[in-house]
Design an enzyme around this catalytic site. Structure first.
Site, short mmCIF file in Angstrom:
data_model
loop_
_atom_site.label_atom_id
_atom_site.label_comp_id
_atom_site.label_asym_id
_atom_site.label_seq_id
_atom_site.Cartn_x
_atom_site.Cartn_y
_atom_site.Cartn_z
N HIS A 1 21.18 86.36 35.21
CA HIS A 1 20.14 86.73 34.25
C HIS A 1 19.93 85.64 33.20
CE1 HIS A 1 24.00 87.80 32.51
NE2 HIS A 1 23.44 87.56 31.34
N HIS B 1 19.00 80.06 29.66
CA HIS B 1 19.89 79.58 30.72
C HIS B 1 20.35 80.73 31.61
CE1 HIS B 1 22.67 81.14 27.69
NE2 HIS B 1 23.54 81.30 28.69
#
EC number: 3.1.-.-
Lengths: 170, 170
Positions: free
Chosen positions: A34, A115
């Site tokens: 995620h 990220h």
């Protein structure tokens, strides 16, 4: 209850990230790959409706977009987390900013670095080896993002989705 | 891509189920505790929009409801799965039926038995011990259900939520 807000990239990208996470990420089994939009925050059952309404507004104000991943990077020396770096893009920044103001407490300790974590809690030698190898490999990922998720944490540290928010649609 | 449709009960119920699943369910880390509404089915990226539209319609046609769990049960002799038995309730049956007709293939091999799995793939002796103990324990769980989730399976066998559907609201 502890809630968090995140984007799940496409299945292809999740599978690619998991191939690495399986070996290198201690949180592999607790949540799918995620992009964190807002770090965990406490909300009780009375406030959650207001949070949901606000998230609909925020989602509706940003159109779907593409993300690009061209390399891995790390948060060292702060932590030895290794991640797929999302190239900076206005839409991600906008959503993240809106999640730190208004009814939302600003609970972000560092500047926003979008990220996908692929490794954490590594021993130093292993960390250096993996970073070296992955930096040589190179990445060229393009992925379409049209939604984000509100999740809550269970007692075992895993996360369950509470609700989905579609970009540009609410 | 393989999709499935399920309800996540409240955090309290998920935590209670996970306390057992952690020791007894081989699929513990692949998906949070859930009530399966439709078993895995194949859908490609062109058809998924139609599936989502249909799920909005189905969710909208059923109001939120309470479920009651009073005991554990098993699927033996078919499998040695142990589960929290959801007392039969019209709304669950209605949703399940609508997910086996129209654009949806009927992929349900047995009659619909709403349940939350807490143990599977056990050795025979362990199975008997656990069933015996849990049947003595007794359960009295009431839980409010106001949504279901469309999920897809990743290559590692875990499931990611694609979208949430709110009952009585779409």
């Amino acid at each position: 209850m502890k809630y968090g807000i995140a984007i799940f990239p496409s299945k292809t990208v999740q599978d690619q990230a998991n191939a690495l996470r399986k070996r290198y990420d201690t949180r592999y089994s607790l949540i799918p790959p995620h992009i964190t939009l807002k770090y965990p925050f406490e909300t009780n059952s009375e406030e959650i409706d207001e949070v949901v309404q606000e998230l609909h507004k925020i989602a509706g104000s940003v159109d779907p977009f593409y993300i690009h991943i061209n390399k891995v990077s790390t948060f060292e020396p702060v932590t030895n987390t290794i991640y797929l770096k999302i190239e900076p893009i206005e839409q991600l920044k906008t959503i993240n900013e809106q999640l730190q103001q208004g009814i939302f407490e600003n609970n972000q300790k560092h500047s926003f670095v979008p990220h996908i974590t692929i490794a954490q809690d590594l021993e130093h030698d292993e960390f250096s080896d993996i970073v070296g190898r992955l930096k040589m490999e190179g990445f060229a990922i393009k992925d379409y993002i049209d939604r984000f998720q509100l999740l809550y944490e269970l007692d075992n540290g895993s996360w369950t989705v509470y609700e989905t928010f579609l970009l540009g649609k609410e």
